[in-house]
Design an enzyme around this catalytic site. Sequence first.
Site, PDB file in Angstrom:
ATOM      1  CB  SER A  32      44.591  60.151 135.840  1.00 42.59           C
ATOM      2  OG  SER A  32      43.422  59.679 136.492  1.00 42.59           O
ATOM      3  N   GLY A  83      45.825  54.903 143.443  1.00 44.08           N
ATOM      4  CA  GLY A  83      44.438  55.292 143.179  1.00 44.08           C
ATOM      5  C   GLY A  83      43.537  54.077 143.343  1.00 44.08           C
ATOM      6  CG  ASP A  85      39.553  51.530 138.825  1.00 39.96           C
ATOM      7  OD1 ASP A  85      39.824  52.531 138.145  1.00 39.96           O
ATOM      8  OD2 ASP A  85      40.282  50.527 138.882  1.00 39.96           O
ATOM      9  CD  GLU A 104      47.311  49.349 140.369  1.00 40.29           C
ATOM     10  OE1 GLU A 104      47.367  50.475 139.883  1.00 40.29           O
ATOM     11  OE2 GLU A 104      46.268  48.674 140.387  1.00 40.29           O
TER      12      GLU A 104
HETATM   13  C1  5RP Z   1      45.247  50.948 137.715  1.00 38.65           C
HETATM   14  C2  5RP Z   1      44.412  51.302 138.880  1.00 38.65           C
HETATM   15  C3  5RP Z   1      44.223  52.741 139.164  1.00 38.65           C
HETATM   16  O1  5RP Z   1      44.658  52.994 140.442  1.00 38.65           O
HETATM   17  C4  5RP Z   1      42.777  53.073 139.033  1.00 38.65           C
HETATM   18  O2  5RP Z   1      42.362  52.690 137.739  1.00 38.65           O
HETATM   19  C5  5RP Z   1      42.504  54.553 139.261  1.00 38.65           C
HETATM   20  O3  5RP Z   1      42.983  55.292 138.187  1.00 38.65           O
HETATM   21  P1  5RP Z   1      42.737  56.855 138.060  1.00 38.65           P
HETATM   22  O4  5RP Z   1      43.483  57.500 139.174  1.00 38.65           O
HETATM   23  O5  5RP Z   1      43.283  57.202 136.692  1.00 38.65           O
HETATM   24  O6  5RP Z   1      41.252  57.095 138.150  1.00 38.65           O
HETATM   25  O7  5RP Z   1      43.904  50.472 139.591  1.00 38.65           O
HETATM   26  O8  5RP Z   1      45.276  49.569 137.488  1.00 38.65           O
END
Ligand code: 5RP
Length: 224
Positions: A32, A83, A85, A104
């Site tokens: 997102s 992004g 987590d 990624e």
């Molecule tokens: C996807 C990821 C994303 O970068 C991570 O989940 C962050 O997502 P968001 O920007 O929706 O918080 O690692 O595999």
Amino acid sequence: MTITQENFKQKAAFAALDYIKDGMVVGLGTGSTVAYLLDALSDKKMDIIGVTTSKDTSKKCRALGIRVVDIDTVDHIDVTVDGADEVDSYMNGIKGGGAALLMEKIVAKNSNTNIWIVDESKVHSVLGTFPLPVEIIPYGSGKLFQKFEDKGYQPVLRVDNYNNPIVTDTGHHIVDLHLNYIDNPQELADYLERQVGVVEHGLFLNIADVVIVGGEQIKINTRR
Ligand code: 5RP
């Protein structure tokens, strides 16, 4: 997700535009926060060549008119913006909440510069609050699951709304390890990499060069 958090994500995404110039090959992360970046790249009609990290990001790019090429057709990636987590004080992170960690990591490891964009709620002094995603081969996954359970990692197979294991873009399953506190991320990464059936894990260590944290103020941390 609160409105403020969304606003902080957007701020971080906008700040990343300073690192992207016309003509660059740009790795485009998943999630997102990255979605705000994609919107901004499209609004500004930036002339970039995108390398995506998931089917979802490719789809968003197509809808926004952002050019995307296969990773194997470019000889380098100038900068990747993604992004995360969770991010710790050493700019290490957990990724894979969106199940895109394998692509990624491949894109990140082939990029000259890696920039993470996060809202301030993702920053913790020690990793582990966010469950650690591990991408695994479906065959024999029960055995691996048992191993993780014996280690006390509290594994949970990620399932969809119909209770079926989710299948990643590259055809694997995801197990989330509920660790709470990872006191030695490198040791854990080494252990996971030794396990047959593990394709990749969501510990991204020494990968981010710049972490842009969106909050009331933007904070930019750079690896020295
Ligand atoms: C996807 C990821 C994303 O970068 C991570 O989940 C962050 O997502 P968001 O920007 O929706 O918080 O690692 O595999």
